[in-house]
Design an enzyme around this catalytic site. Structure first.
Site, PDB file in Angstrom:
ATOM      1  N   ASP A 106       0.866  -1.188   0.000  1.00 34.19           N
ATOM      2  CA  ASP A 106       0.000   0.000   0.000  1.00 34.19           C
ATOM      3  C   ASP A 106       0.900   1.235   0.000  1.00 34.19           C
ATOM      4  O   ASP A 106       2.033   1.198   0.485  1.00 34.19           O
ATOM      5  CB  ASP A 106      -0.899   0.014   1.249  1.00 34.19           C
ATOM      6  CG  ASP A 106      -2.132   0.889   1.070  1.00 34.19           C
ATOM      7  OD1 ASP A 106      -3.233   0.344   0.873  1.00 34.19           O
ATOM      8  OD2 ASP A 106      -1.993   2.135   1.126  1.00 34.19           O
ATOM      9  N   CYS A 137     -14.464  -0.979  -7.209  1.00 38.44           N
ATOM     10  CA  CYS A 137     -15.542  -0.430  -6.378  1.00 38.44           C
ATOM     11  C   CYS A 137     -16.146   0.807  -7.042  1.00 38.44           C
ATOM     12  O   CYS A 137     -16.816   1.596  -6.396  1.00 38.44           O
ATOM     13  CB  CYS A 137     -15.044  -0.112  -4.971  1.00 38.44           C
ATOM     14  SG  CYS A 137     -13.715   1.093  -4.963  1.00 38.44           S
TER      15      CYS A 137
HETATM   16  N1  SAH Z   1      -8.338  -3.968   0.524  1.00 42.76           N
HETATM   17  C1  SAH Z   1      -8.619  -3.039   1.581  1.00 42.76           C
HETATM   18  C2  SAH Z   1      -9.196  -1.733   1.103  1.00 42.76           C
HETATM   19  C3  SAH Z   1      -8.411  -0.997   0.034  1.00 42.76           C
HETATM   20  S1  SAH Z   1      -8.704   0.708  -0.019  1.00 42.76           S
HETATM   21  C4  SAH Z   1      -9.508  -3.716   2.645  1.00 42.76           C
HETATM   22  O1  SAH Z   1     -10.097  -4.788   2.391  1.00 42.76           O
HETATM   23  O2  SAH Z   1      -9.616  -3.167   3.744  1.00 42.76           O
HETATM   24  C5  SAH Z   1      -7.547   1.268  -1.171  1.00 42.76           C
HETATM   25  C6  SAH Z   1      -6.123   1.421  -0.651  1.00 42.76           C
HETATM   26  O3  SAH Z   1      -5.319   1.697  -1.777  1.00 42.76           O
HETATM   27  C7  SAH Z   1      -5.851   2.537   0.331  1.00 42.76           C
HETATM   28  O4  SAH Z   1      -5.289   2.008   1.494  1.00 42.76           O
HETATM   29  C8  SAH Z   1      -4.862   3.465  -0.367  1.00 42.76           C
HETATM   30  O5  SAH Z   1      -3.851   3.951   0.520  1.00 42.76           O
HETATM   31  C9  SAH Z   1      -4.252   2.540  -1.382  1.00 42.76           C
HETATM   32  N2  SAH Z   1      -3.724   3.135  -2.616  1.00 42.76           N
HETATM   33  C10 SAH Z   1      -4.329   4.029  -3.426  1.00 42.76           C
HETATM   34  N3  SAH Z   1      -3.578   4.226  -4.539  1.00 42.76           N
HETATM   35  C11 SAH Z   1      -2.478   3.439  -4.421  1.00 42.76           C
HETATM   36  C12 SAH Z   1      -1.345   3.166  -5.250  1.00 42.76           C
HETATM   37  N4  SAH Z   1      -1.226   3.747  -6.446  1.00 42.76           N
HETATM   38  N5  SAH Z   1      -0.437   2.304  -4.803  1.00 42.76           N
HETATM   39  C13 SAH Z   1      -0.558   1.703  -3.597  1.00 42.76           C
HETATM   40  N6  SAH Z   1      -1.619   1.870  -2.799  1.00 42.76           N
HETATM   41  C14 SAH Z   1      -2.560   2.744  -3.188  1.00 42.76           C
END
Ligand code: SAH
Length: 395
Positions: free
Chosen positions: A249, A339
């Protein structure tokens, strides 16, 4: 005298089908100068009563319907709707051991703009429309009376509030302040949730069942959890017996919470690693380094926020899916999600198919995935479906 919104000729069709949104362009006349959020009667051009809704003068969605019947919109109405919503979230739909639950899912529970999540002993609310904000106190009082809890916290800090002409509102509505991290329990797993600062109301409750599915598929596998946030899927993979999980992340604080969540579940440090990086770049790096995985989760943030972003979003989804497929060992599983409500199911499937072609991998779809049942869909409101996913196997 009742304040009235009178539709243009023929524009009642969607209302008769119980769709809750009335757009500005459908309205012929407004009488009685309703205030923002106030209840209005909705009438056809011929004067026939259609129901009652909340007036939102600044939004393109001028009215959102509370009811399609001739009933008063008052404390008793909200109490009835909340009780209806609670009665859905009982076993077998939601296990009584699950303590992180969406109790009210906006339009899908007949309460446009009202979101209520339960995290242990605390409720977290979002009021995202003029009507929801207008009734905030009534709704909070009703929740407090009906649902045993220690406190109610408001997280109305969404970007859509601007479109409604509303400001942000964050803080206690009632009761005791929540601790910095509230512990929840779902399907044998524990997670700490940061109610004040986490995404949305703190956690992605909509992925609960998909996390459980990943858990059952993870035994002895090397897992990559992309966009891991606080480790929702990664923890499920670890409690399901994964050999090793990499949580990836771009947010340091999310990964710090992921590590705490792993600790809550008693998992030894050698079974996981945390990687703070951009997924698009990190996947490419894994490819160059010839690193392979047995199970990959792609749960990105919304890449499509509005219709005009569909093409750009599609390219981003295709990119990560293509590389993830190239990183899978034969027999490896891909759990890939979108989503974005604007991304239709079949378009998503097509993007994944295109990704497989470009990746030169043969993938078979094993399951279609969707949001957990505490995020229900009313039949007249297809917009309520936003989370879609595929479980696919690399042959
Ligand atoms: N899978 C998680 C929810 C994901 S929310 C669950 O089940 O709880 C989306 C996440 O993507 C966030 O934490 C955000 O920090 C991350 N994110 C957004 N863009 C990103 C990127 N380009 N690279 C890495 N992480 C990213």
């Amino acid at each position: 005298m009742a304040k009235q919104v009178i539709l243009k000729q023929g524009r009642e069709r969607s209302v008769i089908r119980k769709h809750p949104w009335i757009f500005t362009g459908a309205i012929q006349k407004v009488t009685g100068s309703p205030e923002r959020g106030e209840t209005v009667d909705l009438l056809t051009a011929g004067g026939q009563f259609l129901g009652r809704g909340a007036w939102s003068p600044q939004s393109q969605m001028s009215v959102r319907m509370w009811s399609f019947a001739d009933e008063l919109i008052d404390a008793e109405f909200f109490s009835k709707k909340i009780l209806e919503a609670l009665s859905l979230r009982k076993p077998p739909v939601i296990s009584s051991a699950t303590t992180g639950v969406r109790l009210i899912h906006s339009e899908s529970d007949g309460l446009p703009g009202v979101t209520v999540d339960r995290y242990g002993d605390w409720l977290v609310c979002q009021f995202s429309t003029a009507g929801a904000a207008y009734w905030k106190k009534t709704i909070a009082t009703t929740l407090q009376t009906i649902i045993p809890c220690k406190g109610i916290f408001e997280r109305s800090d969404l970007s859509v509030l601007k479109k409604e002409g509303l400001g942000e509102s964050v803080g206690m509505l009632w009761g005791e302040e929540p601790p910095e991290v509230v512990e929840i329990f779902e399907d044998g797993r524990k997670y700490g949730v940061n109610i004040r600062g986490g995404h949305k109301t703190g956690f992605y409750l909509d992925q609960r069942d998909n996390r459980s599915l990943v858990g059952t598929c993870s035994k002895d596998r090397e897992v990559l959890d992309c966009f891991s946030y606080t480790g929702g899927f990664g923890v499920a993979a670890l409690t399901g017996g994964a050999r090793k999980v990499t949580m990836l992340d771009s947010s340091g604080p999310a990964l710090a919470q992921a590590e705490l969540n792993i600790g809550l579940n008693g998992i030894p440090a050698e079974n996981y690693s945390l990687l703070e990086a951009d997924v698009f770049q990190a996947l490419r790096k894994f490819r160059v380094e010839n690193q392979r995985f047995d199970l990959i989760i792609l749960d990105p943030p919304k890449f499509v926020e509005s219709r005009n972003q569909i093409d750009k979003g599609a390219r981003a989804y295709k990119d990560i899916n293509m590389i993830a497929m190239q990183l899978l060992n034969p027999g490896g599983l891909l759990f890939t999600f979108s989503c974005s409500g604007h991304m239709e199911d079949l378009l998503f499937q097509k993007i994944v198919a295109d990704a497989a072609l470009d990746a030169e991998r043969e993938m078979k779809i094993l399951r279609w995935l969707s949001q957990a049942p505490d995020h229900p869909l009313i039949t007249g409101f297809p917009e309520g479906k936003y989370l879609k996913g595929l479980m696919a196997i690399a042959t």
